[in-house]
Write an enzyme that holds these catalytic residues in place. Structure first.
Site, PDB file in Angstrom:
ATOM      1  CG  HIS A 193      -2.176  -0.927   0.705  1.00 27.97           C
ATOM      2  ND1 HIS A 193      -3.201  -0.487  -0.098  1.00 27.97           N
ATOM      3  CD2 HIS A 193      -2.365  -2.240   0.884  1.00 27.97           C
ATOM      4  CE1 HIS A 193      -3.989  -1.498  -0.369  1.00 27.97           C
ATOM      5  NE2 HIS A 193      -3.515  -2.576   0.223  1.00 27.97           N
ATOM      6  CD  GLU A 438      -9.082  -8.146  -5.018  1.00 26.09           C
ATOM      7  OE1 GLU A 438      -8.371  -7.267  -4.519  1.00 26.09           O
ATOM      8  OE2 GLU A 438     -10.202  -8.444  -4.544  1.00 26.09           O
ATOM      9  CG  ASP A 462      -4.962  -8.760  -2.949  1.00 25.01           C
ATOM     10  OD1 ASP A 462      -4.041  -9.037  -2.159  1.00 25.01           O
ATOM     11  OD2 ASP A 462      -5.780  -7.848  -2.746  1.00 25.01           O
ATOM     12  CB  CYS A 509      -8.431  -1.710 -11.042  1.00 26.83           C
ATOM     13  SG  CYS A 509      -8.969  -2.996  -9.915  1.00 26.83           S
TER      14      CYS A 509
HETATM   15  C1  PEP Z   1      -5.501  -5.453  -6.204  1.00 30.62           C
HETATM   16  O1  PEP Z   1      -5.472  -6.368  -5.375  1.00 30.62           O
HETATM   17  O2  PEP Z   1      -4.883  -5.483  -7.277  1.00 30.62           O
HETATM   18  C2  PEP Z   1      -6.306  -4.232  -5.927  1.00 30.62           C
HETATM   19  C3  PEP Z   1      -6.511  -3.324  -6.863  1.00 30.62           C
HETATM   20  O3  PEP Z   1      -6.787  -4.073  -4.659  1.00 30.62           O
HETATM   21  P1  PEP Z   1      -5.904  -3.536  -3.418  1.00 30.62           P
HETATM   22  O4  PEP Z   1      -4.558  -3.141  -3.969  1.00 30.62           O
HETATM   23  O5  PEP Z   1      -6.645  -2.409  -2.815  1.00 30.62           O
HETATM   24  O6  PEP Z   1      -5.846  -4.758  -2.563  1.00 30.62           O
HETATM   25 MG    MG Z   2      -6.790  -6.322  -3.660  1.00 31.85          MG
END
Ligand code: PEP
Ligand code: MG
Length: 548
Positions: A193, A438, A462, A509
């Protein structure tokens, strides 16, 4: 004059840029009070008065910043904190303890503990919730008494390179982002993150550096996220080389940006005619103006969990609705995909009381939490539905692994629609429903899942983690993801085929959507949408138009 020796640290670079600045180590908040052994009542009362004044000023500062970053609903808690700091009963209780011979720190601890207990014992839900606020403000008062303690770098008047172990999503909410030149974290990977935050802010970062000695706080450093290096205390010749390369790159970047800007209002179409929608990933409504001015055709991922952070309790349906409605209106009829709350694993929220788990990434997270905390989930669904009346809003479910999860959510969505109809509140009855791909499970059974939804959006962060068995927070194994795209690309291809056969569409995404070395591959697979952080919108649009 000879320079002293520099220290070179390696890491994984995020957002290709070079910046120079002073290192600033993030001080984690500690609430431990320093008890003093010698004191007199008069001095302690004066110290208390001064600390109270400073703590109140500080709370209003935070309130202002929280409002700018996350909107007014999340800032309300700080108004309550300011009121509590002035609460007469609490202040009298602290003064009594000082007069009984305690130093100010100890008096605050004892009085606030008694006061919170008294609130809890009253048995009123609202007052009990204030007990944790009392704890918060007492630690702020104690901190204000400690003149030596710095406040998380917020006091720095100049910009700096932020250095931290790692940043939790809630820590990032309160960072003064206007002062951060770059971020360095000891842990983390390109899909952790911190890296996502750095990309969305368009600033360079270096993750997975391993521990850097705290004694280097305040030292000058050159951060190169292209090469993945940080030179601390550079020599004159290192600084000159760095400047030369940076000046040359800036010139090229300016010319390239001019070209990319000329493409903003043109559709992103490959040379063979495949149109790709270019959407933005955002965490809050303040990112919308940047998204629009960089040509976002929609919001492909609204990470709704950010509205749940830095609070003491769940946001209400009204609070959520008001933000979602504003987003829908600001996007003016463009698609806005709101992902339902995705917490757990690396995104913990204290009031959710998720018990500690051995293996949180594979534990109670995403849709699993929502399906158990149904009242909370339905509040969010009703808020999204109500916002759908004001624009083109879609619902997206995270971390799905089976049909049953989707079917249960669909039942809950229908229940919410019925409740809104009963309340005579308008919503888009044909609201689109999508899921995130995911987990390998969702890609493997995508043929079945595709019959239940309108679209897929691949969360490659993920999906890579679970496919390659590579913890997205663990820098030690991060390179396995970088060199190993094929398994993930095959799962995306499988999912694309399934959803297209059922008349739906597919986007990506996760961070892979912003990796220009993979754009050609994703477009070839037939991906219909790429959703990336705001600073990547232009580059991805440009890259798509170069694809075959
Ligand atoms: C992902 O897992 O690619 C995603 C977009 O969700 P996050 O990064 O918020 O887990
Ligand atoms: Mg994710």
């Amino acid at each position: 004059m000879a320079n002293k020796k520099s220290t070179i640290v390696q890491g994984i670079g995020i957002t290709n840029k070079r910046v120079s600045g002073r290192l600033h180590f993030l001080k984690k908040q500690t609430t431990q009070s320093k008890k003093r052994s010698t004191y007199n009542v008069g001095t302690e009362l004066l110290r208390l008065e001064e600390a109270k004044k400073n703590a109140i000023e500080r709370v209003w500062e935070i309130e202002k910043r929280a409002k700018e970053i996350t909107g007014s609903s999340e800032a309300q808690i700080f108004e309550i904190h300011a009121m509590l700091l002035e609460d007469e009963d609490l202040n009298d209780a602290i003064i009594t303890e000082i007069k009984n011979g305690k130093c100010a720190e100890e008096a605050i601890e004892i009085a606030s503990e008694k006061y919170s207990k008294m609130l809890i014992d009253l048995g009123d839900e609202y007052l009990s919730a204030r007990a944790s606020d009392i704890k918060d403000i007492s630690s702020q008062l104690i901190k204000a008494l400690d003149k030596d303690s710095k406040r998380d770098g917020q006091e720095n008047s100049t910009s700096y390179i932020l250095v931290a172990d790692d940043l939790t999503p809630s820590e990032t909410v309160l960072l003064d982002k206007s002062k951060i030149l770059a971020i360095v974290t000891f842990g983390g990977t390109p899909s952790s993150h911190t890296a996502i935050l750095a990309r969305s802010m368009g600033i360079p970062a270096l993750v997975g550096t391993g521990r850097i000695e705290a004694g280097l706080d305040g030292h000058l450093a050159l951060l190169d996220s292209v090469e993945g290096s940080l030179i601390i205390d550079p020599t004159d010749s290192q600084a000159e080389d760095f400047e030369r390369v940076r000046a040359k790159e800036n010139k090229i970047a300016t010319e390239h940006e001019r070209y990319l800007r000329s493409l903003i209002n043109k559709p992103a179409v490959t040379r063979s005619g495949h149109k790709v929608m270019i959407y933005a990933n955002i965490g809050n409504e303040n990112e919308i103006s940047g998204a629009l001015s960089n040509g976002a055709e929609g919001i492909g991922l609204l990470r709704s969990e950010f509205m749940y952070l830095e609070r003491q309790d769940y946001p209400t349906e009204e609070e959520l609705f008001s933000t979602y409605r504003d987003v829908a209106i600001k996007m003016g009829g463009r698609r806005v995909i709101i992902r339902t709350l995705d917490v757990g694993a690396d995104k913990q929220i204290s009031y959710l009381d998720i018990p500690a788990e051995e293996n949180p990434a594979m534990g109670f997270r995403g849709i699993r939490v929502c399906l158990e905390r149904r009242d909370m989930f339905k509040n969010q669904i009703r808020a999204i539905l109500r916002a759908s009346y004001y624009g083109r809003v879609s619902i997206m479910l995270p971390m799905v692994v089976c049909e049953k999860e989707i079917l249960t959510c669909k039942t809950l969505i229908e229940e919410c629609k019925a409740e809104l109809s009963e309340r005579k509140l308008p919503y888009d009855s044909k609201i689109e429903l999508g899921i995130m791909i995911e987990t390998p499970a969702s890609a493997i059974i995508s043929d079945k899942l595709a019959r239940l939804v309108d679209f897929f959006s691949v969360g490659t962060n993920d999906l890579s983690q679970y496919t390659l068995a590579v913890d997205r927070q663990n820098s030690k194994v991060a390179s396995l993801c970088e060199d190993n795209y094929e398994p993930v690309l095959r799962l995306i291809k499988m999912s694309a085929k399934s959803i297209h056969e059922n008349g739906g569409w597919i986007g990506v995404c996760g961070e892979m959507a912003a990796d220009l070395s993979l754009t050609e591959e994703l477009v070839k697979i037939g991906v219909d949408e790429l959703s990336v952080s705001v600073p990547y919108l232009l580059g991805v649009r440009g890259k798509v138009s170069e694809c075959r």
